[in-house]
Design a protein around this motif. Structure first.
Motif, PDB file in Angstrom:
ATOM      1  N   PRO A   1     -51.283   2.352  24.045  1.00  0.00           N
ATOM      2  CA  PRO A   1     -52.328   2.937  24.886  1.00  0.00           C
ATOM      3  C   PRO A   1     -52.839   1.908  25.893  1.00  0.00           C
ATOM      4  O   PRO A   1     -53.071   0.749  25.561  1.00  0.00           O
ATOM      5  N   GLY A   2     -52.961   2.342  27.133  1.00  0.00           N
ATOM      6  CA  GLY A   2     -53.387   1.428  28.195  1.00  0.00           C
ATOM      7  C   GLY A   2     -52.216   1.021  29.069  1.00  0.00           C
ATOM      8  O   GLY A   2     -52.381   0.347  30.073  1.00  0.00           O
ATOM      9  N   GLY A   3     -50.988   1.452  28.676  1.00  0.00           N
ATOM     10  CA  GLY A   3     -49.818   1.205  29.525  1.00  0.00           C
ATOM     11  C   GLY A   3     -49.098  -0.098  29.254  1.00  0.00           C
ATOM     12  O   GLY A   3     -48.061  -0.377  29.864  1.00  0.00           O
ATOM     13  N   LEU A   4     -49.607  -0.928  28.370  1.00  0.00           N
ATOM     14  CA  LEU A   4     -48.939  -2.199  28.089  1.00  0.00           C
ATOM     15  C   LEU A   4     -47.640  -1.946  27.311  1.00  0.00           C
ATOM     16  O   LEU A   4     -47.576  -1.076  26.449  1.00  0.00           O
ATOM     17  N   VAL A   5     -46.597  -2.705  27.674  1.00  0.00           N
ATOM     18  CA  VAL A   5     -45.306  -2.581  26.980  1.00  0.00           C
ATOM     19  C   VAL A   5     -45.083  -3.822  26.121  1.00  0.00           C
ATOM     20  O   VAL A   5     -45.238  -4.945  26.596  1.00  0.00           O
ATOM     21  N   TYR A   6     -44.741  -3.613  24.865  1.00  0.00           N
ATOM     22  CA  TYR A   6     -44.396  -4.718  23.974  1.00  0.00           C
ATOM     23  C   TYR A   6     -42.885  -4.732  23.759  1.00  0.00           C
ATOM     24  O   TYR A   6     -42.264  -3.674  23.621  1.00  0.00           O
ATOM     25  N   LEU A   7     -42.346  -5.931  23.749  1.00  0.00           N
ATOM     26  CA  LEU A   7     -40.925  -6.098  23.454  1.00  0.00           C
ATOM     27  C   LEU A   7     -40.797  -6.739  22.071  1.00  0.00           C
ATOM     28  O   LEU A   7     -41.424  -7.768  21.803  1.00  0.00           O
ATOM     29  N   LEU A   8     -40.046  -6.081  21.225  1.00  0.00           N
ATOM     30  CA  LEU A   8     -39.796  -6.612  19.882  1.00  0.00           C
ATOM     31  C   LEU A   8     -38.295  -6.851  19.767  1.00  0.00           C
ATOM     32  O   LEU A   8     -37.496  -5.946  20.049  1.00  0.00           O
ATOM     33  N   THR A   9     -37.913  -8.039  19.404  1.00  0.00           N
ATOM     34  CA  THR A   9     -36.473  -8.316  19.309  1.00  0.00           C
ATOM     35  C   THR A   9     -36.176  -9.372  18.256  1.00  0.00           C
ATOM     36  O   THR A   9     -37.002 -10.240  17.977  1.00  0.00           O
ATOM     37  N   GLY A  10     -35.009  -9.266  17.695  1.00  0.00           N
ATOM     38  CA  GLY A  10     -34.580 -10.245  16.705  1.00  0.00           C
ATOM     39  C   GLY A  10     -33.270  -9.810  16.080  1.00  0.00           C
ATOM     40  O   GLY A  10     -32.772  -8.700  16.335  1.00  0.00           O
ATOM     41  N   ALA A  11     -32.713 -10.691  15.267  1.00  0.00           N
ATOM     42  CA  ALA A  11     -31.466 -10.369  14.569  1.00  0.00           C
ATOM     43  C   ALA A  11     -31.809  -9.622  13.288  1.00  0.00           C
ATOM     44  O   ALA A  11     -31.545 -10.086  12.169  1.00  0.00           O
ATOM     45  N   VAL A  12     -32.437  -8.479  13.474  1.00  0.00           N
ATOM     46  CA  VAL A  12     -32.872  -7.677  12.321  1.00  0.00           C
ATOM     47  C   VAL A  12     -32.377  -6.242  12.494  1.00  0.00           C
ATOM     48  O   VAL A  12     -32.024  -5.823  13.603  1.00  0.00           O
ATOM     49  N   THR A  13     -32.393  -5.505  11.410  1.00  0.00           N
ATOM     50  CA  THR A  13     -31.916  -4.128  11.473  1.00  0.00           C
ATOM     51  C   THR A  13     -32.937  -3.257  12.223  1.00  0.00           C
ATOM     52  O   THR A  13     -34.132  -3.590  12.265  1.00  0.00           O
ATOM     53  N   PRO A  14     -32.488  -2.138  12.788  1.00  0.00           N
ATOM     54  CA  PRO A  14     -33.400  -1.303  13.577  1.00  0.00           C
ATOM     55  C   PRO A  14     -34.627  -0.831  12.784  1.00  0.00           C
ATOM     56  O   PRO A  14     -35.717  -0.725  13.339  1.00  0.00           O
ATOM     57  N   ILE A  15     -34.451  -0.589  11.496  1.00  0.00           N
ATOM     58  CA  ILE A  15     -35.560  -0.069  10.693  1.00  0.00           C
ATOM     59  C   ILE A  15     -36.729  -1.061  10.657  1.00  0.00           C
ATOM     60  O   ILE A  15     -37.898  -0.663  10.629  1.00  0.00           O
TER      61      ILE A  15
END
Lengths: 281, 367
Positions: free
Chosen positions: B340-354
Motif C-alpha cells: 500500500p502506498g505504491g512502494l515496490v519491494y524486491l525479494l530475492t535469493g537462492a531459495v524456493t518460491p514458497i
C-alpha cells in the motif's frame, strides 16, 4: 633449391599483386577515417582502429587487425595451394623432380618460400600502414599534462589505460608482426598439404579456406568449447594482448604453440603423401 | 612393393605423431592426482584463511542462471548468464586488480589502499569510487574462484554438511576437493564443490549445482594461475595522460533506502533477520546458511519499471492481501510485490518460491 623457389616467388607478378591489394585495404580504411574523422568507438570494430585518430603510430596494428580475418588467410591459402598443385597443373612438376633434388627438399623449399611470402606480406602491410598512419593521422606533439606528466615520450594509450612510448609501440608492433606471421603458417601448411593431394591450386586453396571457416564457426560456438583451444583460428586475435599492460602472454604463447603443431602435422602429412606420390604431370 | 612399404611407413610416422600430439592433453588430464590427507574441516579452514594468499592468473566463469533482462541490471544479468574471462593480480585483500577481457578492450577494477578504481577502455575513463560500499551489485571480481569460494563458505556457515571430494588437477595444480551440501531444503542450491590448493587453501575452482541437477549452473575456475605476488605497480592504476579521470562519491545508500517505508521487521515469515554490516534499516537479509534472501525497497521509478518487466517475463502469484510477480531462474528466485502506498519491494535469493511467497505475504501483513 631454396634460392630457386625464392626467385620464382619474387618473379611471379601475382604474388606482388596480392601484397599490393593487402596493403591497399588498410590504406583505403585510413583514408575514409581521416576524411570523415569517424572511427569505430573503442572496443568495437577492428582492434585499436579507434585510437589511430589521436596517433597514427598505432595504425600498423590496426591494419593487421583489418586484414587478419579474411584477406591475409585468403592470400596465404592461394599461394600455398599453388605451391605443388600449380607446378603439377602447369606440367612442370616432372621436370622439377627430374633434377637431382629430393622431394622432401622440394617441399622444404616450398615451405621456406611460403614463410618468406607471409613475412613479406605482413611486413609490407605494417610498413605501408605506418607511413599512411603518420601521413594521415600524424603523431602526438610533446606536452605536459596538468598532473605534471611529461608526454613527450608518450604517444598512445594501451587497452589497460597505461601510457605507451614510441619504443613500446615499436616492440609491441614487432611482436604483432611475428605473431600474425606465425598464425598464417598453419593455414599455409594445410593448403600446402592439400596442394600435394590435388593438381588443382584452386581446390587446395578452397580446401584450406573451408578448414578455416569451419574453425571460425566452431570457435564462436559455446557447445564446441572443449575443442576450441585446438582449432587453428582460436588464438588469431590474441595479438591484441601485446597492447595490454602488462602484456598477457598466455594466449600469445598458446597461439605460437598451436600453429607450430599445425605446421608439424600438415607438413608431415604433405611429406608422407608427396614423397611417394606418382608424378604424372 | 618397396614403394608401397615406404608410403605406409611414412604415413604411419605421421599418424602416430599426430595421435601422440592429440592424446597429450588427455594423457595429462588423466595423470593421477595425489590424494590430499586433509580432512574436510581442515580444508575448509585453510580456504577460509586464504584471503592473504597472493596469486595472479587467468580465470573463466560460466554461469547459466537463465535470468530475464531487467531494467538497470543489464551488466549483472550478462555477468550471471554467460561466460566472463578475466585476469586477476592479487597481492592482499586491499591490493588487487581484476581485468575483464574482451577481444578489443577491457574493463578493470583496482582495489588499492586509497580506494577502488575502475577503468573502462570503451569510455577511456578511470573512475575513483569514493566511500565504502555496504550494498552493491555483483561485479566480475566476485566470480573469481577465491572470492566466490570464500563468500559461499561464509554464507553456508554451519548450516551445511562438509565432505571431501577426490583431488583433481586445476590449472596445472593438484587441488583438494570440498563438497558443501546445505542442510536446509528451502534453498535451491543442491551442492557447492570447491577445489583448492591444499598447501595454501587458495580456491582454484568452484561449482554450484541446483537441487537435483547433474551439471553445475555456475563454474568459476582458473585456467592458468601462479601463486606468486604481483608487483605493486601492476595493481596500481597508472593512467596515460590522455585518459579521462573522474571520481564518484557513492550515494548514501542508507539515506536513500531508509527514506522508504517503515524499517523491515526482525522476523519475516519465520525467518530471522541477518545482521548486515552497512546498518541499513530498509535492506535486510533473512534466513540462514545458503537458504537466505534479501528484501529491499526500490525507488519509485525503478520499482514501476521492474514491476512492468517482471509482469512480461514472470508469473503473477496470488498472495494473501494482494498479488506479486514471481521470476524463477535456475538458482535464483525473485519476487516483486507492491505494498500500500505504491512502494515496490524486491525479494530475492537462492531459495524456493514458497519461501518468498510466505515472505511477501508477511511483508504485506506488516503494512
Amino acid at each position: 633449391m631454396i634460392g630457386v623457389e625464392l626467385v620464382k616467388l619474387a618473379r611471379r607478378p601475382r604474388n606482388w599483386v596480392s601484397i599490393v591489394l593487402l596493403c591497399a585495404l588498410p590504406v583505403t580504411v585510413a583514408i575514409f577515417v581521416a576524411v570523415t574523422h569517424l572511427a569505430p568507438p573503442p572496443g568495437q570494430g577492428p582492434a585499436l582502429l579507434s585510437a589511430v585518430l589521436s596517433d597514427g603510430q598505432l595504425f600498423p596494428a590496426a591494419a593487421l587487425a583489418i586484414v587478419l580475418p579474411i584477406f591475409l588467410p585468403v592470400a596465404v591459402a592461394v599461394v600455398a595451394g599453388d605451391s605443388i598443385a600449380g607446378e603439377a597443373n602447369a606440367g612442370m612438376l616432372r621436370y622439377l623432380l627430374a633434377r637431382p633434388v629430393g622431394r622432401t627438399k622440394l617441399l622444404a623449399a616450398k615451405l621456406v618460400a611460403l614463410i618468406v611470402y607471409v613475412l613479406l606480406a605482413v611486413v609490407f602491410v605494417a610498413v605501408t600502414s605506418y607511413v599512411t598512419g603518420r601521413l594521415l593521422f600524424g603523431s602526438k606533439p610533446a606536452a605536459v599534462t596538468s598532473t605534471g606528466i611529461t608526454t613527450n615520450n608518450v604517444v598512445a594509450t594501451s587497452l589497460s589505460g597505461t601510457a605507451l612510448t614510441p619504443t613500446d609501440i615499436l616492440l609491441r608492433t614487432a611482436g604483432t608482426v611475428a605473431f600474425v606471421t606465425v598464425s598464417m603458417l598453419g593455414v599455409g601448411a594445410i593448403a600446402l598439404f592439400l596442394s600435394t593431394m590435388s593438381d588443382s591450386s584452386l581446390g587446395a586453396a578452397l580446401g584450406a579456406l573451408a578448414a578455416l571457416i569451419t574453425s571460425g564457426v566452431l570457435v564462436a560456438l559455446n557447445s564446441a568449447s572443449a575443442v576450441s583451444p585446438y582449432l587453428p583460428t582460436r588464438y588469431w586475435l590474441s595479438w591484441v594482448d601485446f597492447f595490454r599492460q602488462p602484456i598477457l602472454w598466455r594466449d600469445i604463447d598458446r597461439g605460437f604453440a598451436i600453429q607450430a603443431i599445425y605446421v608439424l602435422v600438415f607438413l608431415g602429412a604433405a611429406w608422407a603423401n608427396f614423397a611417394s606420390k606418382d608424378i604424372t604431370s | 612393393m618397396a614403394a608401397a612399404t615406404g608410403t605406409l611407413r611414412r604415413w604411419a610416422v605421421v599418424v602416430a605423431g599426430t595421435a601422440a600430439i592429440c592424446a597429450l592433453p588427455a594423457a595429462v588430464a588423466a595423470w593421477p592426482v595425489p590424494a590430499s590427507a586433509l580432512s574436510a574441516a581442515q580444508l575448509r579452514t585453510r580456504i577460509e584463511l586464504s584471503a592473504r594468499v597472493p596469486y595472479q592468473g587467468y580465470a573463466e566463469s560460466d554461469v547459466d542462471l537463465n535470468l530475464p533482462s531487467l531494467p538497470d541490471l543489464g551488466n549483472v544479468v550478462s555477468l550471471l548468464d554467460g561466460t566472463t574471462d578475466q585476469y586477476a593480480w592479487y597481492r592482499s585483500p586491499g591490493q588487487w586488480r581484476a581485468d575483464v577481457l574482451t577481444a578489443a578492450g577491457e574493463d578493470d577494477t583496482y582495489q588499492t589502499k586509497v580506494g577502488t578504481f575502475t577503468w573502462n577502455y570503451t569510455s577511456n575513463l578511470l573512475t575513483q569510487i569514493l566511500g565504502s560500499q555496504p550494498v552493491r551489485l555483483p561485479r566480475a571480481a566476485d566470480l573469481l574462484p577465491p572470492a566466490l569460494a570464500r563468500r559461499l563458505l561464509s554464507l553456508a556457515g554451519r548450516a551445511a554438511s562438509f565432505s571431501r571430494l577426490p583431488s583433481q588437477r586445476v590449472a596445472g595444480l593438484d587441488a583438494a576437493g570440498l563438497r558443501i551440501v546445505p542442510t536446509s531444503k528451502l534453498t535451491t542450491v543442491g551442492a557447492v564443490d570447491i577445489w583448492a590448493d591444499p598447501a595454501t587453501g587458495l580456491p582454484l575452482q568452484v561449482e554450484v549445482f541446483g537441487r537435483g541437477a547433474a551439471a553445475p549452473l555456475l563454474v568459476a575456475r582458473f585456467l592458468d594461475v601462479s601463486l606468486t605476488r604481483p608487483a605493486l605497480s601492476t595493481v596500481t592504476p597508472q593512467p596515460a595522460p590522455e585518459v579521462g579521470y573522474t571520481s564518484t562519491e557513492l550515494p548514501d545508500v542508507s539515506r536513500i533506502l531508509n527514506q522508504f517505508g517503515p524499517p523491515l521487521p526482525d522476523q519475516l515469515a519465520g525467518f530471522a533477520r541477518v545482521a548486515n554490516p552497512g546498518g541499513l534499516a530498509d535492506v535486510a537479509a533473512y534466513g540462514s546458511g545458503l537458504a537466505r534472501f534479501v528484501v529491499l525497497p526500490l525507488p519509485q521509478s525503478t520499482g514501476s519499471a521492474a514491476m512492468s518487466a517482471a509482469k512480461s517475463v514472470g508469473a503473477s502469484i496470488k498472495i494473501t492481501g494482494g498479488t506479486a510477480e514471481l521470476i524463477q531462474a535456475s538458482l535464483l528466485t525473485v519476487v516483486l510485490v507492491s505494498v500500500p502506498g505504491g512502494l515496490v519491494y524486491l525479494l530475492t535469493g537462492a531459495v524456493t518460491p514458497i519461501v518468498l511467497d510466505h515472505a511477501a505475504t508477511a511483508l504485506l501483513d506488516s503494512y
